[in-house]
Enzyme design. Structure first.
Site, mmCIF file in Angstrom:
data_model
loop_
_atom_site.group_PDB
_atom_site.id
_atom_site.type_symbol
_atom_site.label_atom_id
_atom_site.label_comp_id
_atom_site.label_asym_id
_atom_site.label_seq_id
_atom_site.Cartn_x
_atom_site.Cartn_y
_atom_site.Cartn_z
ATOM 1 N N ARG A 1 0.070 -5.174 3.303
ATOM 2 C CA ARG A 1 -1.001 -5.634 3.899
ATOM 3 C C ARG A 1 -1.287 -7.085 3.667
ATOM 4 N NH1 ARG A 1 -5.767 -1.798 3.222
ATOM 5 N NH2 ARG A 1 -5.801 -2.393 0.917
ATOM 6 N N ARG B 1 -13.944 -6.796 -2.484
ATOM 7 C CA ARG B 1 -14.928 -6.010 -1.618
ATOM 8 C C ARG B 1 -16.136 -6.015 -2.282
ATOM 9 N NH1 ARG B 1 -10.638 -1.591 -0.774
ATOM 10 N NH2 ARG B 1 -8.753 -2.938 -1.281
ATOM 11 N N ASP C 1 -16.611 0.393 -1.037
ATOM 12 C CA ASP C 1 -15.358 -0.257 -1.662
ATOM 13 C C ASP C 1 -14.413 -0.451 -0.398
ATOM 14 O OD1 ASP C 1 -15.444 2.589 -1.522
ATOM 15 O OD2 ASP C 1 -13.415 2.797 -1.714
ATOM 16 N N ASN C 2 -14.760 -0.175 0.792
ATOM 17 C CA ASN C 2 -13.978 -0.515 2.104
ATOM 18 C C ASN C 2 -14.724 -1.837 2.811
ATOM 19 O OD1 ASN C 2 -12.235 1.431 1.277
ATOM 20 N ND2 ASN C 2 -13.237 2.979 2.486
ATOM 21 N N LYS D 1 0.882 -1.339 0.172
ATOM 22 C CA LYS D 1 -0.107 -0.004 0.161
ATOM 23 C C LYS D 1 0.869 1.472 -0.136
ATOM 24 C CE LYS D 1 -3.960 1.971 2.541
ATOM 25 N NZ LYS D 1 -4.943 1.555 3.652
HETATM 26 P P1 AMP Z 1 -9.868 4.939 0.106
HETATM 27 O O1 AMP Z 1 -10.319 6.359 0.751
HETATM 28 O O2 AMP Z 1 -8.311 4.932 0.809
HETATM 29 O O3 AMP Z 1 -10.498 3.750 0.383
HETATM 30 O O4 AMP Z 1 -9.474 5.196 -1.211
HETATM 31 C C1 AMP Z 1 -10.763 5.462 -2.333
HETATM 32 C C2 AMP Z 1 -10.097 5.392 -3.517
HETATM 33 O O5 AMP Z 1 -9.086 6.450 -3.930
HETATM 34 C C3 AMP Z 1 -9.370 4.172 -3.968
HETATM 35 O O6 AMP Z 1 -9.442 3.793 -5.328
HETATM 36 C C4 AMP Z 1 -7.974 4.456 -3.745
HETATM 37 O O7 AMP Z 1 -6.907 3.723 -4.418
HETATM 38 C C5 AMP Z 1 -7.732 5.771 -4.136
HETATM 39 N N1 AMP Z 1 -6.614 6.478 -3.683
HETATM 40 C C6 AMP Z 1 -6.668 7.034 -2.335
HETATM 41 N N2 AMP Z 1 -5.701 7.753 -2.013
HETATM 42 C C7 AMP Z 1 -4.898 7.681 -3.158
HETATM 43 C C8 AMP Z 1 -3.556 8.368 -3.654
HETATM 44 N N3 AMP Z 1 -2.686 8.859 -2.850
HETATM 45 N N4 AMP Z 1 -3.322 7.789 -5.062
HETATM 46 C C9 AMP Z 1 -3.958 7.325 -5.791
HETATM 47 N N5 AMP Z 1 -5.273 6.821 -5.466
HETATM 48 C C10 AMP Z 1 -5.600 7.000 -4.263
HETATM 49 MG MG MG Z 2 -10.467 2.001 0.255
#
Ligand code: AMP
Ligand code: MG
Length: 500
Positions: A181, A188, A257-258, A118
Protein backbone atom coordinates in the site's frame (compact mmCIF):
# COMPACT_ATOMS: atom_id res chain seq x y z
CA UNK A 1 27.05 20.16 -2.41
CA UNK A 2 24.31 17.65 -3.27
CA UNK A 3 24.54 14.24 -1.73
CA UNK A 4 24.27 11.50 -4.31
CA UNK A 5 22.46 8.49 -2.96
CA UNK A 6 23.03 5.14 -4.60
CA UNK A 7 20.00 4.00 -6.54
CA UNK A 8 18.44 0.94 -4.96
CA UNK A 9 16.55 -1.95 -6.46
CA UNK A 10 14.08 -0.81 -9.17
CA UNK A 11 14.91 2.79 -8.29
CA UNK A 12 13.78 2.51 -4.66
CA UNK A 13 15.44 5.23 -2.57
CA UNK A 14 14.18 5.23 0.97
CA UNK A 15 14.30 8.20 3.31
CA UNK A 16 12.46 7.13 6.44
CA UNK A 17 11.46 10.11 8.55
CA UNK A 18 8.89 8.26 10.69
CA UNK A 19 11.44 5.65 11.74
CA UNK A 20 13.60 8.53 13.06
CA UNK A 21 10.88 9.58 15.53
CA UNK A 22 11.25 8.36 19.15
CA UNK A 23 10.73 4.65 19.94
CA UNK A 24 7.26 5.28 21.42
CA UNK A 25 5.91 5.84 17.91
CA UNK A 26 6.47 2.32 16.56
CA UNK A 27 8.03 -1.12 17.00
CA UNK A 28 10.77 -2.37 14.74
CA UNK A 29 9.69 -5.67 13.23
CA UNK A 30 10.49 -7.63 10.10
CA UNK A 31 7.93 -9.33 7.87
CA UNK A 32 7.57 -13.10 8.33
CA UNK A 33 8.67 -14.91 5.15
CA UNK A 34 6.15 -17.01 3.24
CA UNK A 35 6.67 -20.32 1.43
CA UNK A 36 5.77 -19.71 -2.14
CA UNK A 37 5.01 -16.17 -3.23
CA UNK A 38 3.61 -15.45 -6.68
CA UNK A 39 2.82 -12.17 -8.36
CA UNK A 40 -0.76 -11.06 -8.94
CA UNK A 41 0.00 -7.62 -10.28
CA UNK A 42 2.28 -4.61 -10.16
CA UNK A 43 0.57 -1.26 -10.67
CA UNK A 44 2.64 0.17 -13.53
CA UNK A 45 1.11 3.64 -13.52
CA UNK A 46 1.76 4.04 -9.80
CA UNK A 47 5.27 2.62 -10.10
CA UNK A 48 6.01 5.26 -12.72
CA UNK A 49 4.57 7.99 -10.50
CA UNK A 50 6.95 6.83 -7.77
CA UNK A 51 9.90 6.83 -10.17
CA UNK A 52 10.21 3.04 -9.95
CA UNK A 53 10.96 0.51 -12.67
CA UNK A 54 7.77 -1.56 -12.93
CA UNK A 55 9.42 -4.33 -14.94
CA UNK A 56 12.09 -4.82 -12.28
CA UNK A 57 9.40 -4.79 -9.61
CA UNK A 58 7.81 -7.74 -11.42
CA UNK A 59 11.04 -9.77 -11.27
CA UNK A 60 11.69 -12.58 -8.80
CA UNK A 61 13.47 -10.13 -6.50
CA UNK A 62 10.49 -7.77 -6.62
CA UNK A 63 8.10 -10.58 -5.74
CA UNK A 64 10.30 -11.55 -2.76
CA UNK A 65 10.14 -7.94 -1.53
CA UNK A 66 6.36 -7.66 -1.96
CA UNK A 67 5.91 -10.95 -0.09
CA UNK A 68 8.10 -9.80 2.80
CA UNK A 69 10.75 -12.45 2.07
CA UNK A 70 13.38 -9.84 1.23
CA UNK A 71 13.89 -6.35 2.58
CA UNK A 72 15.07 -3.77 0.06
CA UNK A 73 18.14 -1.64 0.75
CA UNK A 74 17.28 1.39 2.80
CA UNK A 75 13.97 0.06 4.16
CA UNK A 76 13.56 0.18 7.96
CA UNK A 77 10.54 -2.01 8.70
CA UNK A 78 8.33 -0.78 11.52
CA UNK A 79 4.80 -1.33 12.81
CA UNK A 80 3.19 1.98 13.77
CA UNK A 81 1.50 2.47 17.12
CA UNK A 82 -2.04 3.88 17.28
CA UNK A 83 -5.25 3.77 19.27
CA UNK A 84 -8.76 4.36 18.02
CA UNK A 85 -12.44 4.64 18.74
CA UNK A 86 -14.06 1.58 17.21
CA UNK A 87 -17.84 1.93 16.81
CA UNK A 88 -17.73 4.66 19.42
CA UNK A 89 -15.57 2.87 22.01
CA UNK A 90 -11.97 3.65 22.76
CA UNK A 91 -9.40 0.92 22.19
CA UNK A 92 -6.19 2.39 23.62
CA UNK A 93 -3.88 -0.06 21.87
CA UNK A 94 -4.42 -0.99 18.26
CA UNK A 95 -1.45 -0.33 15.97
CA UNK A 96 -0.33 -2.09 12.82
CA UNK A 97 -1.37 -5.63 13.69
CA UNK A 98 -1.14 -6.79 10.13
CA UNK A 99 0.88 -4.14 8.40
CA UNK A 100 4.55 -3.22 8.28
CA UNK A 101 5.86 0.06 6.94
CA UNK A 102 8.95 -0.54 4.81
CA UNK A 103 9.76 3.15 4.59
CA UNK A 104 9.18 6.34 2.64
CA UNK A 105 10.10 7.44 -0.85
CA UNK A 106 9.76 10.79 -2.56
CA UNK A 107 7.71 10.52 -5.75
CA UNK A 108 8.33 12.28 -9.05
CA UNK A 109 6.21 15.24 -8.00
CA UNK A 110 8.26 15.68 -4.85
CA UNK A 111 5.62 14.18 -2.52
CA UNK A 112 6.68 11.87 0.27
CA UNK A 113 4.87 8.51 0.16
CA UNK A 114 4.81 5.56 2.56
CA UNK A 115 5.35 2.07 1.22
CA UNK A 116 3.69 -0.46 3.49
CA UNK A 117 3.07 -4.21 3.36
CA UNK A 118 -0.39 -5.29 4.46
CA UNK A 119 -0.60 -8.91 5.60
CA UNK A 120 3.13 -9.61 6.20
CA UNK A 121 2.74 -11.53 9.48
CA UNK A 122 2.50 -10.79 13.16
CA UNK A 123 3.73 -7.62 14.88
CA UNK A 124 3.74 -6.54 18.54
CA UNK A 125 0.23 -5.08 17.87
CA UNK A 126 -1.31 -8.26 16.44
CA UNK A 127 -3.11 -9.25 19.66
CA UNK A 128 -4.85 -12.54 18.78
CA UNK A 129 -4.65 -11.93 15.02
CA UNK A 130 -2.41 -13.75 12.58
CA UNK A 131 -1.06 -10.60 10.90
CA UNK A 132 -2.15 -11.97 7.55
CA UNK A 133 -4.53 -10.96 4.77
CA UNK A 134 -6.69 -13.18 2.60
CA UNK A 135 -6.66 -12.95 -1.19
CA UNK A 136 -10.28 -11.74 -1.53
CA UNK A 137 -9.93 -8.60 0.61
CA UNK A 138 -6.56 -7.81 -1.01
CA UNK A 139 -8.14 -7.86 -4.45
CA UNK A 140 -11.12 -5.84 -3.24
CA UNK A 141 -8.75 -3.16 -1.95
CA UNK A 142 -6.84 -3.19 -5.25
CA UNK A 143 -10.01 -2.76 -7.33
CA UNK A 144 -11.84 -0.28 -5.15
CA UNK A 145 -8.85 1.96 -4.39
CA UNK A 146 -7.96 2.15 -8.10
CA UNK A 147 -11.60 2.94 -8.89
CA UNK A 148 -11.60 5.71 -6.28
CA UNK A 149 -8.37 7.15 -7.67
CA UNK A 150 -9.79 7.28 -11.17
CA UNK A 151 -12.96 8.88 -9.84
CA UNK A 152 -10.71 11.67 -8.59
CA UNK A 153 -11.08 10.80 -4.89
CA UNK A 154 -8.07 10.98 -2.59
CA UNK A 155 -7.03 7.50 -1.59
CA UNK A 156 -4.21 5.20 -0.64
CA UNK A 157 -3.12 3.13 -3.65
CA UNK A 158 -1.94 -0.40 -4.26
CA UNK A 159 1.54 -0.77 -5.74
CA UNK A 160 1.49 -4.56 -5.90
CA UNK A 161 -0.31 -7.68 -4.76
CA UNK A 162 1.15 -11.17 -4.35
CA UNK A 163 -0.18 -14.48 -3.15
CA UNK A 164 1.79 -16.21 -0.39
CA UNK A 165 1.22 -19.89 -1.19
CA UNK A 166 0.02 -20.26 2.40
CA UNK A 167 -3.52 -20.55 3.68
CA UNK A 168 -5.03 -18.09 6.13
CA UNK A 169 -7.81 -19.25 8.40
CA UNK A 170 -10.93 -17.15 8.72
CA UNK A 171 -14.19 -19.09 8.86
CA UNK A 172 -12.54 -21.49 6.43
CA UNK A 173 -9.06 -21.80 4.92
CA UNK A 174 -8.46 -19.12 2.27
CA UNK A 175 -5.50 -18.32 0.03
CA UNK A 176 -3.19 -15.78 1.68
CA UNK A 177 -1.94 -12.62 0.01
CA UNK A 178 0.12 -9.52 0.74
CA UNK A 179 -0.73 -6.09 -0.58
CA UNK A 180 1.74 -3.22 -0.93
CA UNK A 181 0.00 0.00 0.00
CA UNK A 182 1.18 3.50 -0.87
CA UNK A 183 -0.10 6.45 1.17
CA UNK A 184 0.76 10.10 1.72
CA UNK A 185 1.24 8.77 5.25
CA UNK A 186 -0.47 6.25 7.50
CA UNK A 187 -1.01 8.71 10.33
CA UNK A 188 -4.55 8.49 11.62
CA UNK A 189 -6.68 10.34 14.15
CA UNK A 190 -5.99 7.22 16.22
CA UNK A 191 -2.25 7.97 16.13
CA UNK A 192 -2.97 11.21 18.03
CA UNK A 193 -5.26 9.34 20.42
CA UNK A 194 -2.43 6.91 21.20
CA UNK A 195 -0.37 9.69 22.80
CA UNK A 196 -3.34 11.55 24.25
CA UNK A 197 -4.68 8.55 26.19
CA UNK A 198 -1.20 7.94 27.59
CA UNK A 199 -0.96 11.60 28.59
CA UNK A 200 2.31 11.68 26.63
CA UNK A 201 2.05 15.34 25.66
CA UNK A 202 5.65 15.52 24.45
CA UNK A 203 4.93 12.68 22.06
CA UNK A 204 1.72 14.39 21.05
CA UNK A 205 3.57 17.61 20.24
CA UNK A 206 6.22 15.73 18.29
CA UNK A 207 3.51 14.00 16.29
CA UNK A 208 1.65 17.24 15.61
CA UNK A 209 4.86 18.98 14.53
CA UNK A 210 5.72 16.03 12.31
CA UNK A 211 2.29 16.08 10.65
CA UNK A 212 2.47 19.83 10.09
CA UNK A 213 5.89 19.54 8.52
CA UNK A 214 4.98 16.55 6.38
CA UNK A 215 1.45 17.40 5.26
CA UNK A 216 0.68 21.03 6.00
CA UNK A 217 3.95 23.02 6.05
CA UNK A 218 2.09 26.25 5.23
CA UNK A 219 0.50 26.35 8.71
CA UNK A 220 3.78 26.14 10.61
CA UNK A 221 3.87 29.94 10.69
CA UNK A 222 0.21 30.27 11.75
CA UNK A 223 -0.50 32.16 14.97
CA UNK A 224 -1.64 28.91 16.58
CA UNK A 225 -0.33 26.04 14.41
CA UNK A 226 -2.18 23.34 16.41
CA UNK A 227 -5.53 25.04 16.05
CA UNK A 228 -4.67 25.50 12.38
CA UNK A 229 -3.92 21.76 12.24
CA UNK A 230 -7.43 21.01 13.46
CA UNK A 231 -8.81 23.32 10.79
CA UNK A 232 -6.83 21.88 7.88
CA UNK A 233 -7.55 18.27 8.83
CA UNK A 234 -11.21 19.22 9.18
CA UNK A 235 -11.05 20.74 5.73
CA UNK A 236 -9.35 17.67 4.24
CA UNK A 237 -11.81 15.22 5.77
CA UNK A 238 -14.90 17.29 4.96
CA UNK A 239 -13.79 17.46 1.33
CA UNK A 240 -13.00 13.74 1.25
CA UNK A 241 -16.23 12.51 2.77
CA UNK A 242 -18.32 14.87 0.63
CA UNK A 243 -16.63 13.31 -2.40
CA UNK A 244 -17.58 9.84 -1.12
CA UNK A 245 -21.23 10.88 -0.97
CA UNK A 246 -21.06 12.15 -4.54
CA UNK A 247 -20.21 8.69 -5.87
CA UNK A 248 -22.34 6.66 -3.46
CA UNK A 249 -19.37 5.27 -1.54
CA UNK A 250 -19.88 3.76 1.89
CA UNK A 251 -16.66 3.29 3.80
CA UNK A 252 -18.15 0.86 6.27
CA UNK A 253 -15.76 1.26 9.22
CA UNK A 254 -15.14 4.94 9.88
CA UNK A 255 -13.42 4.27 13.18
CA UNK A 256 -10.93 6.95 14.21
CA UNK A 257 -8.06 4.57 13.43
CA UNK A 258 -9.30 4.42 9.84
CA UNK A 259 -9.33 8.18 9.20
CA UNK A 260 -6.07 9.64 7.93
CA UNK A 261 -4.94 13.15 8.82
CA UNK A 262 -3.81 13.58 5.19
CA UNK A 263 -7.43 13.22 4.01
CA UNK A 264 -6.88 10.04 1.99
CA UNK A 265 -9.41 7.21 1.98
CA UNK A 266 -7.87 4.26 3.81
CA UNK A 267 -8.78 0.70 4.83
CA UNK A 268 -11.10 -0.78 2.28
CA UNK A 269 -12.68 -3.40 4.51
CA UNK A 270 -16.44 -3.82 4.28
CA UNK A 271 -16.76 -0.82 1.96
CA UNK A 272 -19.19 -0.78 -0.95
CA UNK A 273 -20.94 1.45 -3.44
CA UNK A 274 -24.65 1.98 -3.00
CA UNK A 275 -26.91 0.90 -5.88
CA UNK A 276 -30.45 2.12 -5.07
CA UNK A 277 -30.31 5.53 -3.44
CA UNK A 278 -31.17 5.21 0.24
CA UNK A 279 -29.23 7.18 2.87
CA UNK A 280 -29.77 4.43 5.46
CA UNK A 281 -27.83 1.91 3.37
CA UNK A 282 -25.31 -0.09 5.38
CA UNK A 283 -23.30 -2.93 3.93
CA UNK A 284 -21.08 -3.96 6.80
CA UNK A 285 -22.50 -6.91 8.70
CA UNK A 286 -20.79 -5.70 11.87
CA UNK A 287 -22.47 -2.29 11.71
CA UNK A 288 -25.78 -3.40 13.16
CA UNK A 289 -26.91 0.03 14.27
CA UNK A 290 -26.12 1.82 11.03
CA UNK A 291 -23.49 4.04 12.66
CA UNK A 292 -21.58 4.14 9.39
CA UNK A 293 -24.59 4.21 7.03
CA UNK A 294 -24.18 6.18 3.78
CA UNK A 295 -26.12 9.20 5.01
CA UNK A 296 -24.44 9.26 8.41
CA UNK A 297 -20.91 9.65 7.11
CA UNK A 298 -20.84 13.44 7.40
CA UNK A 299 -22.03 13.38 11.01
CA UNK A 300 -19.51 10.66 11.87
CA UNK A 301 -16.72 12.72 10.32
CA UNK A 302 -17.56 15.48 12.80
CA UNK A 303 -17.67 12.95 15.65
CA UNK A 304 -14.21 11.71 14.65
CA UNK A 305 -12.87 15.26 14.29
CA UNK A 306 -14.15 16.01 17.76
CA UNK A 307 -11.98 13.14 19.06
CA UNK A 308 -9.08 14.68 17.11
CA UNK A 309 -9.78 18.10 18.63
CA UNK A 310 -9.73 16.58 22.14
CA UNK A 311 -6.24 15.23 21.50
CA UNK A 312 -5.03 18.63 20.36
CA UNK A 313 -6.42 20.54 23.38
CA UNK A 314 -3.19 20.40 25.41
CA UNK A 315 -1.35 21.91 22.44
CA UNK A 316 -3.94 24.50 21.45
CA UNK A 317 -3.81 26.43 24.73
CA UNK A 318 -2.26 25.84 28.15
CA UNK A 319 -5.54 27.10 29.61
CA UNK A 320 -7.95 24.22 29.11
CA UNK A 321 -11.08 26.39 29.00
CA UNK A 322 -9.60 28.60 26.33
CA UNK A 323 -8.42 25.53 24.41
CA UNK A 324 -11.93 24.04 24.48
CA UNK A 325 -13.47 27.29 23.33
CA UNK A 326 -11.06 27.59 20.40
CA UNK A 327 -11.57 23.99 19.35
CA UNK A 328 -15.34 24.29 19.60
CA UNK A 329 -15.34 27.42 17.49
CA UNK A 330 -13.31 25.63 14.84
CA UNK A 331 -15.54 22.54 14.88
CA UNK A 332 -18.57 24.82 14.70
CA UNK A 333 -17.64 25.53 11.08
CA UNK A 334 -17.74 21.87 10.08
CA UNK A 335 -21.37 21.55 9.05
CA UNK A 336 -21.30 24.52 6.72
CA UNK A 337 -17.93 23.51 5.30
CA UNK A 338 -19.09 19.96 4.68
CA UNK A 339 -22.33 21.14 3.12
CA UNK A 340 -20.45 23.55 0.85
CA UNK A 341 -18.21 20.75 -0.44
CA UNK A 342 -21.19 18.48 -0.87
CA UNK A 343 -23.31 21.06 -2.66
CA UNK A 344 -20.48 22.15 -4.95
CA UNK A 345 -20.10 18.56 -6.15
CA UNK A 346 -23.84 17.92 -6.40
CA UNK A 347 -24.34 21.06 -8.48
CA UNK A 348 -21.78 19.76 -10.95
CA UNK A 349 -23.53 16.40 -11.04
CA UNK A 350 -26.73 18.06 -12.24
CA UNK A 351 -24.87 20.20 -14.78
CA UNK A 352 -24.68 23.47 -12.87
CA UNK A 353 -21.46 25.47 -12.61
CA UNK A 354 -22.86 28.71 -11.21
CA UNK A 355 -24.62 29.09 -7.86
CA UNK A 356 -28.23 30.02 -7.26
CA UNK A 357 -30.08 30.05 -3.91
CA UNK A 358 -32.55 27.32 -4.95
CA UNK A 359 -29.87 24.81 -5.98
CA UNK A 360 -29.69 22.92 -2.71
CA UNK A 361 -33.45 22.37 -2.66
CA UNK A 362 -33.33 21.27 -6.30
CA UNK A 363 -30.71 18.64 -5.51
CA UNK A 364 -32.54 17.51 -2.37
CA UNK A 365 -35.79 17.11 -4.29
CA UNK A 366 -34.11 14.97 -6.96
CA UNK A 367 -32.59 12.76 -4.27
CA UNK A 368 -35.97 12.35 -2.60
CA UNK A 369 -37.59 11.28 -5.88
CA UNK A 370 -34.71 8.89 -6.44
CA UNK A 371 -35.24 7.44 -3.01
CA UNK A 372 -39.00 7.06 -3.33
CA UNK A 373 -38.67 5.75 -6.86
CA UNK A 374 -35.98 3.21 -5.86
CA UNK A 375 -33.63 4.53 -8.53
CA UNK A 376 -30.02 3.51 -8.98
CA UNK A 377 -27.88 6.39 -7.68
CA UNK A 378 -25.06 6.15 -10.23
CA UNK A 379 -27.23 5.66 -13.31
CA UNK A 380 -29.81 8.26 -12.27
CA UNK A 381 -27.11 10.98 -12.50
CA UNK A 382 -25.47 9.45 -15.55
CA UNK A 383 -28.72 9.17 -17.53
CA UNK A 384 -29.97 12.53 -16.34
CA UNK A 385 -27.45 13.84 -18.86
CA UNK A 386 -29.78 12.44 -21.58
CA UNK A 387 -32.58 14.71 -20.36
CA UNK A 388 -31.16 18.20 -20.81
CA UNK A 389 -33.65 18.42 -23.69
CA UNK A 390 -37.04 16.78 -22.95
CA UNK A 391 -37.18 13.01 -23.60
CA UNK A 392 -40.03 10.52 -23.61
CA UNK A 393 -41.05 8.77 -20.40
CA UNK A 394 -39.87 5.42 -21.79
CA UNK A 395 -36.26 6.59 -21.80
CA UNK A 396 -33.55 4.67 -19.93
CA UNK A 397 -33.52 7.49 -17.37
CA UNK A 398 -37.24 7.17 -16.63
CA UNK A 399 -36.97 3.40 -16.47
CA UNK A 400 -34.73 3.69 -13.42
CA UNK A 401 -37.65 4.95 -11.34
CA UNK A 402 -40.34 2.53 -10.23
CA UNK A 403 -42.79 5.32 -9.49
CA UNK A 404 -43.05 9.09 -9.07
CA UNK A 405 -43.52 9.89 -12.79
CA UNK A 406 -45.40 13.14 -12.26
CA UNK A 407 -43.01 14.38 -9.57
CA UNK A 408 -40.12 13.47 -11.81
CA UNK A 409 -41.60 15.39 -14.74
CA UNK A 410 -42.19 18.51 -12.69
CA UNK A 411 -38.67 18.24 -11.25
CA UNK A 412 -37.20 17.91 -14.76
CA UNK A 413 -39.06 21.02 -15.84
CA UNK A 414 -37.73 22.96 -12.88
CA UNK A 415 -34.23 21.66 -13.51
CA UNK A 416 -34.32 22.69 -17.18
CA UNK A 417 -35.43 26.17 -16.14
CA UNK A 418 -32.42 26.33 -13.83
CA UNK A 419 -30.10 25.07 -16.58
CA UNK A 420 -31.31 27.90 -18.80
CA UNK A 421 -29.67 30.34 -16.37
CA UNK A 422 -26.29 28.75 -17.08
CA UNK A 423 -26.27 30.47 -20.47
CA UNK A 424 -24.59 27.60 -22.31
CA UNK A 425 -25.94 25.19 -24.88
CA UNK A 426 -27.53 21.83 -24.08
CA UNK A 427 -24.62 19.99 -25.64
CA UNK A 428 -22.13 21.58 -23.32
CA UNK A 429 -24.23 20.80 -20.26
CA UNK A 430 -24.56 17.18 -21.33
CA UNK A 431 -20.82 16.94 -21.92
CA UNK A 432 -20.01 18.42 -18.49
CA UNK A 433 -22.39 16.01 -16.79
CA UNK A 434 -20.83 13.01 -18.48
CA UNK A 435 -17.41 14.11 -17.19
CA UNK A 436 -18.47 14.06 -13.54
CA UNK A 437 -21.08 11.27 -13.39
CA UNK A 438 -19.39 7.88 -13.77
CA UNK A 439 -20.91 5.06 -15.78
CA UNK A 440 -18.68 2.47 -14.10
CA UNK A 441 -18.21 2.02 -10.38
CA UNK A 442 -17.09 -1.11 -8.54
CA UNK A 443 -20.55 -2.55 -8.06
CA UNK A 444 -20.85 -5.28 -5.49
CA UNK A 445 -22.06 -7.91 -7.95
CA UNK A 446 -19.07 -7.33 -10.26
CA UNK A 447 -16.54 -7.15 -7.43
CA UNK A 448 -17.85 -10.43 -6.00
CA UNK A 449 -17.63 -12.15 -9.39
CA UNK A 450 -14.02 -11.03 -9.83
CA UNK A 451 -13.03 -12.17 -6.33
CA UNK A 452 -14.74 -15.53 -6.77
CA UNK A 453 -12.86 -16.26 -10.01
CA UNK A 454 -9.54 -15.32 -8.38
CA UNK A 455 -10.03 -17.09 -5.06
CA UNK A 456 -11.79 -20.24 -6.29
CA UNK A 457 -10.17 -20.75 -9.70
CA UNK A 458 -6.97 -18.70 -9.56
CA UNK A 459 -8.33 -16.88 -12.62
CA UNK A 460 -7.42 -13.20 -12.85
CA UNK A 461 -8.85 -12.47 -16.30
CA UNK A 462 -11.96 -10.81 -14.93
CA UNK A 463 -9.86 -8.82 -12.45
CA UNK A 464 -7.78 -7.42 -15.30
CA UNK A 465 -10.86 -6.63 -17.36
CA UNK A 466 -12.74 -4.92 -14.54
CA UNK A 467 -9.67 -2.98 -13.47
CA UNK A 468 -9.20 -1.61 -16.97
CA UNK A 469 -12.89 -0.62 -17.17
CA UNK A 470 -12.66 1.18 -13.81
CA UNK A 471 -9.63 3.14 -14.99
CA UNK A 472 -11.97 5.06 -17.35
CA UNK A 473 -15.15 5.45 -15.32
CA UNK A 474 -16.60 8.26 -17.43
CA UNK A 475 -16.03 6.71 -20.86
CA UNK A 476 -18.57 4.30 -22.29
CA UNK A 477 -16.69 1.15 -23.29
CA UNK A 478 -17.92 -1.19 -26.01
CA UNK A 479 -18.78 -4.69 -24.82
CA UNK A 480 -18.50 -3.79 -21.12
CA UNK A 481 -22.21 -3.36 -20.45
CA UNK A 482 -22.20 -5.87 -17.62
CA UNK A 483 -20.12 -3.47 -15.52
CA UNK A 484 -22.60 -0.62 -15.79
CA UNK A 485 -25.75 -2.64 -15.20
CA UNK A 486 -27.67 -2.09 -12.00
CA UNK A 487 -28.24 -5.23 -9.94
CA UNK A 488 -31.17 -7.45 -10.78
CA UNK A 489 -32.95 -6.80 -7.46
CA UNK A 490 -33.34 -3.10 -8.15
CA UNK A 491 -35.43 -3.96 -11.22
CA UNK A 492 -38.11 -5.49 -9.01
CA UNK A 493 -41.04 -3.07 -8.95
CA UNK A 494 -41.27 -1.44 -5.58
CA UNK A 495 -44.15 0.94 -5.10
CA UNK A 496 -43.96 3.54 -2.43
CA UNK A 497 -45.71 6.71 -1.47
CA UNK A 498 -43.94 9.69 -3.03
CA UNK A 499 -43.37 12.48 -0.59
CA UNK A 500 -42.35 15.92 -1.75
P1 AMP B 1 -9.13 -2.81 10.70
O1 AMP B 1 -10.50 -3.25 11.07
O2 AMP B 1 -8.55 -3.54 9.53
O3 AMP B 1 -9.00 -1.33 10.58
O4 AMP B 1 -8.20 -3.26 11.93
C1 AMP B 1 -8.38 -2.85 13.25
C2 AMP B 1 -7.20 -3.30 14.07
O5 AMP B 1 -7.10 -4.72 14.08
C3 AMP B 1 -5.86 -2.79 13.59
O6 AMP B 1 -5.05 -2.58 14.69
C4 AMP B 1 -5.36 -3.95 12.75
O7 AMP B 1 -3.96 -3.94 12.63
C5 AMP B 1 -5.84 -5.14 13.56
N1 AMP B 1 -6.03 -6.34 12.75
C6 AMP B 1 -6.99 -6.56 11.83
N2 AMP B 1 -6.85 -7.78 11.28
C7 AMP B 1 -5.77 -8.36 11.85
C8 AMP B 1 -5.10 -9.62 11.71
N3 AMP B 1 -5.52 -10.55 10.85
N4 AMP B 1 -4.02 -9.83 12.48
C9 AMP B 1 -3.59 -8.92 13.35
N5 AMP B 1 -4.16 -7.74 13.54
C10 AMP B 1 -5.24 -7.44 12.81
MG1 MG C 1 -7.64 -0.04 10.11
Amino acid sequence: MTVVRPTGFAGLQFDNTYARLPPAFFSRVNPTPVVNPALIKVNHALATELGLDAVQLESEQGIQIFAGNAIPDGAEPIAQAYSGHQFGYLNPRLGDGRAILLGEVVDRSGNRRDIQLKGPGRTPYSRSGDGRAALGPVMREYLVSEAMHHLGIKTTRVLAAVTTGEPVYRETALPGAVLTRVAASHIRIGTFEYFYVRKDYDGLKQLADYVIQRHYPAISSAENPYLALLEVVMHAQASLVASWLQVGFIHGVMNTDNMTVSGETIDYGPCAFMDIYDPSTVFSSIDREGRYAYGNQGAITLWNLTRFAECLLPLIDSDIDRAVEKAQTALGDFSELFNDFWLAGMRKKIGILGASPGDEALVAEFLQIMRDGRADFTLAFRYLADCVAPVSSTSRFHQLFTSCESLLESWLTKWRERLAKENVGAEEITARMLKVNPLYIPRNQNVEEVLRAAVEDGDYTLFEEFLSVLQHPYTEQQGKEKYSRRPVQSGIPYKTFCGT
